[in-house]
Scaffold this motif. Structure first.
Motif, PDB file in Angstrom:
ATOM      1  N   MET A   7      29.910  25.005   1.651  1.00 60.11           N
ATOM      2  CA  MET A   7      29.574  23.605   1.398  1.00 60.11           C
ATOM      3  C   MET A   7      30.328  22.678   2.335  1.00 60.11           C
ATOM      4  O   MET A   7      29.802  21.668   2.789  1.00 60.11           O
ATOM      5  N   PHE A   8      31.596  23.031   2.658  1.00 55.78           N
ATOM      6  CA  PHE A   8      32.412  22.205   3.530  1.00 55.78           C
ATOM      7  C   PHE A   8      32.625  22.928   4.858  1.00 55.78           C
ATOM      8  O   PHE A   8      33.008  24.096   4.882  1.00 55.78           O
ATOM      9  N   ILE A   9      32.367  22.240   5.958  1.00 56.44           N
ATOM     10  CA  ILE A   9      32.498  22.839   7.278  1.00 56.44           C
ATOM     11  C   ILE A   9      33.231  21.861   8.195  1.00 56.44           C
ATOM     12  O   ILE A   9      33.426  20.696   7.859  1.00 56.44           O
ATOM     13  N   SER A  10      33.654  22.347   9.359  1.00 56.67           N
ATOM     14  CA  SER A  10      34.243  21.465  10.362  1.00 56.67           C
ATOM     15  C   SER A  10      33.315  21.422  11.573  1.00 56.67           C
ATOM     16  O   SER A  10      32.678  22.416  11.926  1.00 56.67           O
ATOM     17  N   LEU A  11      33.254  20.252  12.175  1.00 58.26           N
ATOM     18  CA  LEU A  11      32.410  20.046  13.347  1.00 58.26           C
ATOM     19  C   LEU A  11      33.232  19.274  14.369  1.00 58.26           C
ATOM     20  O   LEU A  11      33.599  18.124  14.125  1.00 58.26           O
ATOM     21  N   ASN A  12      33.563  19.922  15.475  1.00 51.47           N
ATOM     22  CA  ASN A  12      34.406  19.303  16.496  1.00 51.47           C
ATOM     23  C   ASN A  12      35.717  18.771  15.919  1.00 51.47           C
ATOM     24  O   ASN A  12      36.213  17.707  16.301  1.00 51.47           O
ATOM     25  N   GLU A 405      50.432  29.725  24.885  1.00 52.08           N
ATOM     26  CA  GLU A 405      49.493  29.035  25.766  1.00 52.08           C
ATOM     27  C   GLU A 405      48.222  28.650  25.014  1.00 52.08           C
ATOM     28  O   GLU A 405      47.667  27.557  25.210  1.00 52.08           O
ATOM     29  N   LEU A 406      47.764  29.543  24.137  1.00 49.92           N
ATOM     30  CA  LEU A 406      46.575  29.262  23.332  1.00 49.92           C
ATOM     31  C   LEU A 406      46.828  28.074  22.399  1.00 49.92           C
ATOM     32  O   LEU A 406      45.970  27.199  22.229  1.00 49.92           O
ATOM     33  N   ALA A 407      48.013  28.038  21.793  1.00 52.17           N
ATOM     34  CA  ALA A 407      48.368  26.914  20.916  1.00 52.17           C
ATOM     35  C   ALA A 407      48.376  25.601  21.692  1.00 52.17           C
ATOM     36  O   ALA A 407      47.916  24.566  21.194  1.00 52.17           O
ATOM     37  N   ALA A 408      48.877  25.640  22.920  1.00 52.25           N
ATOM     38  CA  ALA A 408      48.924  24.428  23.747  1.00 52.25           C
ATOM     39  C   ALA A 408      47.511  23.941  24.062  1.00 52.25           C
ATOM     40  O   ALA A 408      47.238  22.726  24.055  1.00 52.25           O
ATOM     41  N   GLN A 409      46.609  24.861  24.334  1.00 58.86           N
ATOM     42  CA  GLN A 409      45.221  24.486  24.615  1.00 58.86           C
ATOM     43  C   GLN A 409      44.575  23.843  23.385  1.00 58.86           C
ATOM     44  O   GLN A 409      43.876  22.831  23.500  1.00 58.86           O
ATOM     45  N   ARG A 410      44.844  24.404  22.232  1.00 62.12           N
ATOM     46  CA  ARG A 410      44.250  23.869  21.003  1.00 62.12           C
ATOM     47  C   ARG A 410      44.865  22.516  20.642  1.00 62.12           C
ATOM     48  O   ARG A 410      44.182  21.647  20.104  1.00 62.12           O
ATOM     49  N   ARG A 411      46.137  22.349  20.937  1.00 64.63           N
ATOM     50  CA  ARG A 411      46.786  21.062  20.679  1.00 64.63           C
ATOM     51  C   ARG A 411      46.154  19.985  21.566  1.00 64.63           C
ATOM     52  O   ARG A 411      45.872  18.875  21.112  1.00 64.63           O
ATOM     53  N   GLU A 412      45.925  20.328  22.830  1.00 65.80           N
ATOM     54  CA  GLU A 412      45.308  19.386  23.757  1.00 65.80           C
ATOM     55  C   GLU A 412      43.895  19.029  23.306  1.00 65.80           C
ATOM     56  O   GLU A 412      43.482  17.858  23.370  1.00 65.80           O
ATOM     57  N   LEU A 413      43.158  20.030  22.830  1.00 69.57           N
ATOM     58  CA  LEU A 413      41.802  19.786  22.331  1.00 69.57           C
ATOM     59  C   LEU A 413      41.837  18.881  21.103  1.00 69.57           C
ATOM     60  O   LEU A 413      41.024  17.960  20.976  1.00 69.57           O
ATOM     61  N   ARG A 414      42.780  19.119  20.219  1.00 75.82           N
ATOM     62  CA  ARG A 414      42.912  18.285  19.016  1.00 75.82           C
ATOM     63  C   ARG A 414      43.169  16.832  19.393  1.00 75.82           C
ATOM     64  O   ARG A 414      42.568  15.917  18.811  1.00 75.82           O
ATOM     65  N   GLU A 415      44.063  16.613  20.342  1.00 75.54           N
ATOM     66  CA  GLU A 415      44.378  15.249  20.749  1.00 75.54           C
ATOM     67  C   GLU A 415      43.155  14.566  21.370  1.00 75.54           C
ATOM     68  O   GLU A 415      42.925  13.373  21.174  1.00 75.54           O
ATOM     69  N   ALA A 416      42.367  15.331  22.114  1.00 73.59           N
ATOM     70  CA  ALA A 416      41.154  14.769  22.706  1.00 73.59           C
ATOM     71  C   ALA A 416      40.150  14.397  21.619  1.00 73.59           C
ATOM     72  O   ALA A 416      39.508  13.338  21.672  1.00 73.59           O
ATOM     73  N   ARG A 417      40.024  15.250  20.623  1.00 73.70           N
ATOM     74  CA  ARG A 417      39.077  14.994  19.543  1.00 73.70           C
ATOM     75  C   ARG A 417      39.481  13.778  18.708  1.00 73.70           C
ATOM     76  O   ARG A 417      38.634  13.086  18.147  1.00 73.70           O
TER      77      ARG A 417
END
Length: 574
Positions: A7-12, A405-417
């Motif tokens: 019922m609950f999902i995440s989108l971007n 490195e993967l965590a850093a990429q995801r952190r950068e993506l989060r900040e962009a979002r």
């Protein structure tokens, strides 16, 4: 086409509730039959009302009336000679499909009370129990695997708290409020009444938190030296400075008790962000404002909100008669019966984060020492399988820097979002369907950036022109100027103390049933929510006019005239 999945999902990176599940389709098909004997979906027995519930609910309402009102209803009832009167009073007719659906959902006390009972008996105790269980763990001495187990269980329970029952219990407050609003809008369309005008004065932990903080402020005010200290010390250094002052013992104890009660609340609904306990600077900025404004007293706001409530009740009562009047009284009674639940349920959002976050950082520090992580907060950006790999590598004396490195990429993506303004309803076709959009209760209205007038949701009455304090997050709480209009992306319970010194409220996201709406009407300040990009178009210190009845925000230029573009930021000097 009937959808499926969770019922609950995440989108971007943003959370959404799906509206295409089989139960929604069954609900719509059942309502299309327009069966007057039942108002709840056959797809869920738990949410179905018993036959005769309308008569039961009407009797409950009448029992709660004053003696004079009971006699008035008795005279009205005697004049009707209608066996169907209970249904007519409790379930108004509507030609609007969305309104008709709203009237039929969570509109009976047996359904709502079952949800409330389940919340008290199961959902709330379960969350409290999980936090209590892991609070006993000695974080420094715990094994890596124990820390991860605790993080997982508390994270899961936080999600389960909402998705298992709380979103429905929370919904009883939102839906009964919405039912009242729909009735006012359809029955008295030219008067622009707002349900919130009638629902102030309700006790809640949110308002109690403000009262508790004011008691601390009064203690500071009584001591000239402490008052000066609080006013001149930057918020981020204030707690440590108070601890060192010999006369501040009771003030420090009061703040610590406040944080013990309310400090779990986050400034956002993201557990990557610190709680008030970890970063009380936002809270302390509000304390500074309370100390500095000698005229401030929450009682003034209570009196103002009460006056608005009583005035609007009299106006509406004078405009309605017979059946419509008692339909109004029933809708108001239902909304008041469940209004407190919204803040009661929301108070426990993030309840275990003050325990979870230190564990996540402890595990993160260990993995930094092991050479896998670069930052201790990398824990928040990996999933269980990846964290297990990191723990196993550490146990064997190895490092997995690729995970850092993967965590850093995801952190950068989060900040962009975070820079995005996500749509409240997807796909675009749904936003273009007015009935569907209304049913989904969109929380942002589209605005023309070339116009000096922004439209939003009118949620709290009043008209005010003043300068804007644009506050994007807790790091900017000290930008809140007393007597100004607070302009924010959105508000959570941890933002509530800012309302104490606001002349009005504007938010990018939110609607009639949002937290900002609830609190604004308690403080008796005008509010317009869901303008979309107010924090971008309105400059800090800019003059604006908000109309909490019409749902408009007018942006003025530096001389007070309307402006189609934002002027330079800044408060006037001198």
């Amino acid at each position: 086409m009937v959808g499926g999945g969770p019922m609950f999902i995440s989108l971007n990176g943003y959370a959404y509730q799906r509206m295409d599940g089989p139960h929604f389709h069954e609900e719509r098909e059942f309502r299309a039959e327009d069966n007057p004997g039942h108002s709840e979906s056959l797809s869920s027995g738990f949410l179905s009302s018993a036959p005769g519930q309308e008569r039961h609910d009407l009797a409950l309402m009448v029992a709660d009336l004053s003696e004079a009102d009971r006699q008035a209803f008795g005279r009205f009832e005697a004049a009707q000679h209608d066996d169907d009167l209970a249904r007519q009073v409790t379930t108004p007719e509507s030609e609007d499909v969305a309104t008709k659906a709203v009237y039929g959902w969570m509109a009976k006390t047996d359904v709502n009370d079952r949800l409330l009972d389940q919340w008290h008996a199961e959902t709330r105790p379960r969350l409290l129990g999980v936090k209590e269980k892991w609070a006993q763990l000695e974080v420094d001495a715990a094994a890596d695997e124990q820390l991860l187990a605790a993080i997982r269980e508390m994270s899961y329970e936080e999600g389960l708290y909402w998705s298992s029952n709380s979103y429905l219990t929370f919904g009883t407050s939102k839906l009964t409020d919405e039912q009242l609003q729909r009735f006012l809008s359809e029955t008295l369309p030219d008067h622009h009444f707002i349900s919130g005008q009638l629902l102030s004065g309700i006790e809640s932990k949110t308002m109690q938190g403000n009262a508790d903080l004011f008691e601390i402020a009064k203690r500071v005010r009584a001591h000239d030296e402490l008052s000066y200290l609080v006013l001149v010390t930057p918020a981020k250094f204030l707690m440590s400075t108070l601890r060192e002052h010999p006369a501040a013992g009771k003030v420090v104890a009061g703040i610590e008790q406040y944080l013990a009660t309310y400090g779990h609340q986050g400034y956002s609904f993201d557990f990557v962000e610190p709680t008030q306990t970890e970063d009380p600077s936002g809270l302390l900025a509000t304390l500074k404002a309370m100390v500095g404004d000698k005229d401030y007293d929450p009682e003034h706001q209570r009196v103002k909100a009460t006056a608005i409530r009583e005035k609007k009740f009299k106006e509406i009562s004078a405009l309605l008669s017979d059946l419509e009047y008692w339909q109004f009284r029933h809708r108001l009674w239902m909304a008041l019966r469940y209004a407190y639940l919204r803040e009661e349920v929301a108070f426990l959002f993030g309840y275990s984060w003050s325990i979870l976050r230190p564990m996540a950082f402890e595990l993160g520090h260990r993995l930094v020492e092991a050479g896998t992580f670069v930052n201790a907060e990398d824990t928040f950006y990996l999933v269980t399988e990846e964290l297990n790999q990191a723990i196993e590598a550490r146990a064997s004396g190895k490092a997995l820097p690729r995970l850092g490195e993967l965590a850093a990429q995801r952190r950068e993506l989060r900040e962009a979002r975070r820079k995005h303004r996500p749509p409240t309803v997807v796909p675009p076709e749904a936003r273009g369907n007015e009935q569907l959009a209304r049913a989904m209760q969109s929380e942002i209205l589209d605005n023309d950036d070339s116009s000096d007038t922004m439209r939003g949701f009118a949620v709290s009455s009043g008209l005010v022109t003043d300068r804007a304090s644009v506050v994007l997050g807790p790091a900017e709480f000290d930008r809140m100027e007393p007597g100004s209009i607070l302009v924010a992306p959105l508000t959570t319970p941890a933002w509530t103390q800012l309302f104490a010194h606001a002349a009005g409220l504007v938010t990018d996201t939110g609607s009639l049933l949002a937290h900002g709406s609830i609190v604004a009407r308690e403080y008796g300040i005008p509010a317009v929510l869901g303008v979309g990009n107010g924090t971008e178009r309105i400059a800090h210190g800019q003059l604006i006019t908000i109309d909490g009845d019409a749902g408009t925000v007018v942006i003025h230029n530096i001389n007070g005239a309307s402006a189609t573009a934002s002027p330079s930021a800044g408060w006037p000097s001198g």
